[in-house]
Motif scaffolding. Structure first.
Motif, PDB file in Angstrom:
ATOM      1  N   LEU A  94       0.831  -1.196   0.000  1.00  0.00           N
ATOM      2  CA  LEU A  94       0.000   0.000   0.000  1.00  0.00           C
ATOM      3  C   LEU A  94       0.865   1.244   0.000  1.00  0.00           C
ATOM      4  O   LEU A  94       2.025   1.225   0.428  1.00  0.00           O
ATOM      5  N   ALA A  95       0.287   2.325  -0.472  1.00  0.00           N
ATOM      6  CA  ALA A  95       0.971   3.616  -0.445  1.00  0.00           C
ATOM      7  C   ALA A  95       1.049   4.109   0.998  1.00  0.00           C
ATOM      8  O   ALA A  95       0.310   3.637   1.859  1.00  0.00           O
ATOM      9  N   PRO A  96       1.959   5.042   1.300  1.00  0.00           N
ATOM     10  CA  PRO A  96       2.022   5.611   2.655  1.00  0.00           C
ATOM     11  C   PRO A  96       0.646   6.116   3.084  1.00  0.00           C
ATOM     12  O   PRO A  96      -0.075   6.754   2.321  1.00  0.00           O
ATOM     13  N   MET A  97       0.280   5.818   4.333  1.00  0.00           N
ATOM     14  CA  MET A  97      -1.077   6.084   4.819  1.00  0.00           C
ATOM     15  C   MET A  97      -1.056   7.262   5.802  1.00  0.00           C
ATOM     16  O   MET A  97      -0.325   7.237   6.784  1.00  0.00           O
ATOM     17  N   ALA A  98      -1.860   8.272   5.502  1.00  0.00           N
ATOM     18  CA  ALA A  98      -1.959   9.438   6.379  1.00  0.00           C
ATOM     19  C   ALA A  98      -3.301   9.498   7.096  1.00  0.00           C
ATOM     20  O   ALA A  98      -3.477  10.281   8.024  1.00  0.00           O
ATOM     21  N   GLY A  99      -4.253   8.688   6.681  1.00  0.00           N
ATOM     22  CA  GLY A  99      -5.579   8.689   7.310  1.00  0.00           C
ATOM     23  C   GLY A  99      -6.398   7.511   6.809  1.00  0.00           C
ATOM     24  O   GLY A  99      -6.025   6.849   5.835  1.00  0.00           O
ATOM     25  N   VAL A 100      -7.474   7.248   7.488  1.00  0.00           N
ATOM     26  CA  VAL A 100      -8.371   6.145   7.136  1.00  0.00           C
ATOM     27  C   VAL A 100      -9.783   6.703   6.997  1.00  0.00           C
ATOM     28  O   VAL A 100     -10.261   7.422   7.879  1.00  0.00           O
ATOM     29  N   ALA A 101     -10.436   6.379   5.882  1.00  0.00           N
ATOM     30  CA  ALA A 101     -11.816   6.802   5.641  1.00  0.00           C
ATOM     31  C   ALA A 101     -12.669   5.559   5.421  1.00  0.00           C
ATOM     32  O   ALA A 101     -12.238   4.620   4.751  1.00  0.00           O
ATOM     33  N   ILE A 102     -13.863   5.549   6.010  1.00  0.00           N
ATOM     34  CA  ILE A 102     -14.780   4.424   5.877  1.00  0.00           C
ATOM     35  C   ILE A 102     -16.062   4.946   5.250  1.00  0.00           C
ATOM     36  O   ILE A 102     -16.711   5.848   5.789  1.00  0.00           O
ATOM     37  N   GLU A 103     -16.413   4.392   4.101  1.00  0.00           N
ATOM     38  CA  GLU A 103     -17.624   4.792   3.385  1.00  0.00           C
ATOM     39  C   GLU A 103     -18.660   3.678   3.523  1.00  0.00           C
ATOM     40  O   GLU A 103     -18.401   2.535   3.130  1.00  0.00           O
ATOM     41  N   ILE A 104     -19.830   4.013   4.069  1.00  0.00           N
ATOM     42  CA  ILE A 104     -20.883   3.019   4.296  1.00  0.00           C
ATOM     43  C   ILE A 104     -22.113   3.423   3.493  1.00  0.00           C
ATOM     44  O   ILE A 104     -22.633   4.522   3.662  1.00  0.00           O
ATOM     45  N   TRP A 105     -22.554   2.519   2.632  1.00  0.00           N
ATOM     46  CA  TRP A 105     -23.791   2.726   1.883  1.00  0.00           C
ATOM     47  C   TRP A 105     -24.851   1.832   2.503  1.00  0.00           C
ATOM     48  O   TRP A 105     -24.790   0.606   2.405  1.00  0.00           O
ATOM     49  N   THR A 106     -25.829   2.412   3.150  1.00  0.00           N
ATOM     50  CA  THR A 106     -26.852   1.617   3.811  1.00  0.00           C
ATOM     51  C   THR A 106     -28.097   2.444   4.023  1.00  0.00           C
ATOM     52  O   THR A 106     -28.040   3.679   4.047  1.00  0.00           O
ATOM     53  N   THR A 107     -29.228   1.765   4.157  1.00  0.00           N
ATOM     54  CA  THR A 107     -30.491   2.407   4.507  1.00  0.00           C
ATOM     55  C   THR A 107     -30.844   2.165   5.968  1.00  0.00           C
ATOM     56  O   THR A 107     -31.912   2.567   6.420  1.00  0.00           O
ATOM     57  N   MET A 108     -29.955   1.506   6.709  1.00  0.00           N
ATOM     58  CA  MET A 108     -30.194   1.206   8.115  1.00  0.00           C
ATOM     59  C   MET A 108     -29.537   2.264   8.984  1.00  0.00           C
ATOM     60  O   MET A 108     -28.469   2.784   8.664  1.00  0.00           O
ATOM     61  N   GLY A 109     -30.180   2.558  10.102  1.00  0.00           N
ATOM     62  CA  GLY A 109     -29.611   3.507  11.037  1.00  0.00           C
ATOM     63  C   GLY A 109     -28.901   2.804  12.168  1.00  0.00           C
ATOM     64  O   GLY A 109     -28.927   1.580  12.296  1.00  0.00           O
ATOM     65  N   GLY A 110     -28.231   3.584  13.015  1.00  0.00           N
ATOM     66  CA  GLY A 110     -27.590   3.022  14.194  1.00  0.00           C
ATOM     67  C   GLY A 110     -26.303   2.290  13.925  1.00  0.00           C
ATOM     68  O   GLY A 110     -25.886   1.452  14.731  1.00  0.00           O
ATOM     69  N   ILE A 111     -25.622   2.569  12.823  1.00  0.00           N
ATOM     70  CA  ILE A 111     -24.343   1.916  12.514  1.00  0.00           C
ATOM     71  C   ILE A 111     -23.220   2.906  12.813  1.00  0.00           C
ATOM     72  O   ILE A 111     -23.229   4.037  12.329  1.00  0.00           O
ATOM     73  N   ALA A 112     -22.257   2.488  13.599  1.00  0.00           N
ATOM     74  CA  ALA A 112     -21.124   3.344  13.965  1.00  0.00           C
ATOM     75  C   ALA A 112     -19.837   2.550  13.820  1.00  0.00           C
ATOM     76  O   ALA A 112     -19.807   1.345  14.090  1.00  0.00           O
ATOM     77  N   MET A 113     -18.794   3.208  13.372  1.00  0.00           N
ATOM     78  CA  MET A 113     -17.482   2.575  13.208  1.00  0.00           C
ATOM     79  C   MET A 113     -16.477   3.355  14.047  1.00  0.00           C
ATOM     80  O   MET A 113     -16.425   4.584  13.986  1.00  0.00           O
ATOM     81  N   ASP A 114     -15.671   2.644  14.849  1.00  0.00           N
ATOM     82  CA  ASP A 114     -14.641   3.314  15.637  1.00  0.00           C
ATOM     83  C   ASP A 114     -13.501   2.332  15.900  1.00  0.00           C
ATOM     84  O   ASP A 114     -13.517   1.184  15.451  1.00  0.00           O
ATOM     85  N   ASN A 115     -12.471   2.827  16.609  1.00  0.00           N
ATOM     86  CA  ASN A 115     -11.333   1.993  17.019  1.00  0.00           C
ATOM     87  C   ASN A 115     -10.671   1.306  15.831  1.00  0.00           C
ATOM     88  O   ASN A 115     -10.629   0.082  15.719  1.00  0.00           O
ATOM     89  N   VAL A 116     -10.166   2.122  14.898  1.00  0.00           N
ATOM     90  CA  VAL A 116      -9.480   1.596  13.722  1.00  0.00           C
ATOM     91  C   VAL A 116      -8.013   1.384  14.059  1.00  0.00           C
ATOM     92  O   VAL A 116      -7.342   2.272  14.585  1.00  0.00           O
ATOM     93  N   LEU A 117      -7.531   0.182  13.751  1.00  0.00           N
ATOM     94  CA  LEU A 117      -6.136  -0.166  14.018  1.00  0.00           C
ATOM     95  C   LEU A 117      -5.463  -0.590  12.724  1.00  0.00           C
ATOM     96  O   LEU A 117      -5.977  -1.441  11.997  1.00  0.00           O
ATOM     97  N   VAL A 118      -4.313   0.023  12.405  1.00  0.00           N
ATOM     98  CA  VAL A 118      -3.487  -0.368  11.266  1.00  0.00           C
ATOM     99  C   VAL A 118      -2.208  -0.968  11.829  1.00  0.00           C
ATOM    100  O   VAL A 118      -1.469  -0.304  12.566  1.00  0.00           O
TER     101      VAL A 118
END
Length: 361
Positions: free
Chosen positions: A209-233
């Motif tokens: 992978l190329a040098p990483m300066a940040g992480v982005a998470i794209e979620i396509w959904t019609t459901m609510g109440g979804i949260a993403m946290d605690n990302v570890l590389v």
């Protein structure tokens, strides 16, 4: 996302068959492992493998593009004939070919069954039907009585118009079309020519992978109440799982325990509801249709209070009746030593008296 050195742009790469996310209300751990030893990938959910494969064969668009692509500007010539077969221009329709014949016709050989009453309609107006009360012919129109079965048709084979059965038409041939022959001008399916792909470059190490300066998470959904946290590389799958054991697993275990408690409470509530249903079912077996009014009865507090009060009053009257009425006082006599005092008794009947008699003392 990968950088394309040939075009100096960033390209999105999507996994063709990605696993579905969990939507059961728990906190889940998603892990992507890229192995640069064989350029493979593996996806874990809650530290369990759910998908794996080769990076070069599993992405859309592919990580390494095709070196040659079809020229989008190369279009099919107007005189290009890609019909492999064509109608024979020398074929002619036969003179006796009748296109007006229908596929099916009534059977000309069928006869009316014996006992069929063609002059009797299957339904007749009910002459005994009264005109509805309040019917106004000026406003409602002429009253038409409802139709009933014709009593003359009872026991008959059939009534009314008889229709013969439908059969296939032996004279039917359909629309005439000429026979097909091979097209002498057929050139095959048109395929645009290929040209070099300007976006192509040789990918040597797809897992890098190329040098990483940040992480982005794209979620396509019609459901609510979804949260993403605690990302570890991390560079080690083992160290990533060890970190998850200290952070994610305790939270997941607490959630599992809480969910088990919720399920137990729900099962208890269902069991209570089942017992109520069984009780009402038994009540209905004993009291029949009156049991259907029990839920409705208990929804009206005034009726419940009135019924309870009537029951208590009834019990009180019954106790009074069976207790023998008013208590008889003991007879009053002359105390010892008192002279000249007349002993008296009330008019109560004594045990040694006959009914209707009285004794004076």
């Amino acid at each position: 996302v990968r950088s394309n050195p040939a075009t100096d742009t960033w390209e999105e790469k999507h996994l063709e068959n990605s696993p579905k996310i969990r939507t059961d209300g728990y906190s889940h751990l998603y892990t992507l492992f890229l192995d640069n030893r064989d350029n493979s990938y593996e996806i874990f959910i809650d530290k369990k493998s759910v998908s794996k494969g080769a990076l070069m064969d599993s992405m859309d668009p592919p990580i390494e593009l095709e070196p040659m692509i079809y020229d989008s500007n190369d279009t099919k010539p107007t005189d290009w004939d890609d019909d492999e077969f064509i109608p024979d221009p020398n074929d002619r329709k036969p003179e006796d070919w009748d296109e007006s014949e229908l596929p099916t016709i009534p059977d000309p050989n069928a006869k009316v069954p014996d006992g069929w009453l063609e002059n009797e309609p299957p339904k007749i107006p009910d002459t005994s039907a009264p005109i509805p009360e309040g019917w106004n012919e000026e406003e409602d129109g002429l009253f038409e009585p409802p139709l009933v079965d014709n009593p003359n048709c009872k026991g008959a084979v059939g009534c009314g118009t008889w229709d013969p059965p439908i059969i296939a038409n032996p004279k039917y041939k359909g629309i005439w079309t000429a026979q097909l022959i091979e097209n002498p001008n057929y050139k095959g399916e048109f395929v645009p020519k290929k040209i070099p792909n300007l976006s192509y470059y040789k990918v040597e190490h797809p897992a890098e992978l190329a040098p990483m300066a940040g992480v982005a998470i794209e979620i396509w959904t019609t459901m609510g109440g979804i949260a993403m946290d605690n990302v570890l590389v991390a560079k080690s799958l083992t160290s990533a799982f060890e970190y998850a054991s200290r952070t994610w697993e305790p939270k997941f275990e607490v959630q599992e325990k809480a969910m088990e408690d919720v399920k137990k409470e729900a099962m208890k509530a269902q069991e209570k509801d089942r017992e109520k249903v069984d009780m009402l079912s038994g009540f209905k077996d004993v009291f029949g249709e009156w049991a259907d009014k029990v839920p409705e009865f208990f929804n009206e507090p005034s009726r419940v209070f009135g019924t309870i009060l009537a029951v208590f009053l009834g019990l009180a009257v019954a106790v009074k009746m069976f207790s023998g009425g008013k208590k008889v006082d003991e007879p009053k006599g002359v105390r010892e030593g008192d002279e000249g005092v007349e002993e008296t008794k009330d008019n109560a009947t004594q045990p040694d008296q006959k009914k209707g008699e009285s004794k004076d003392l």
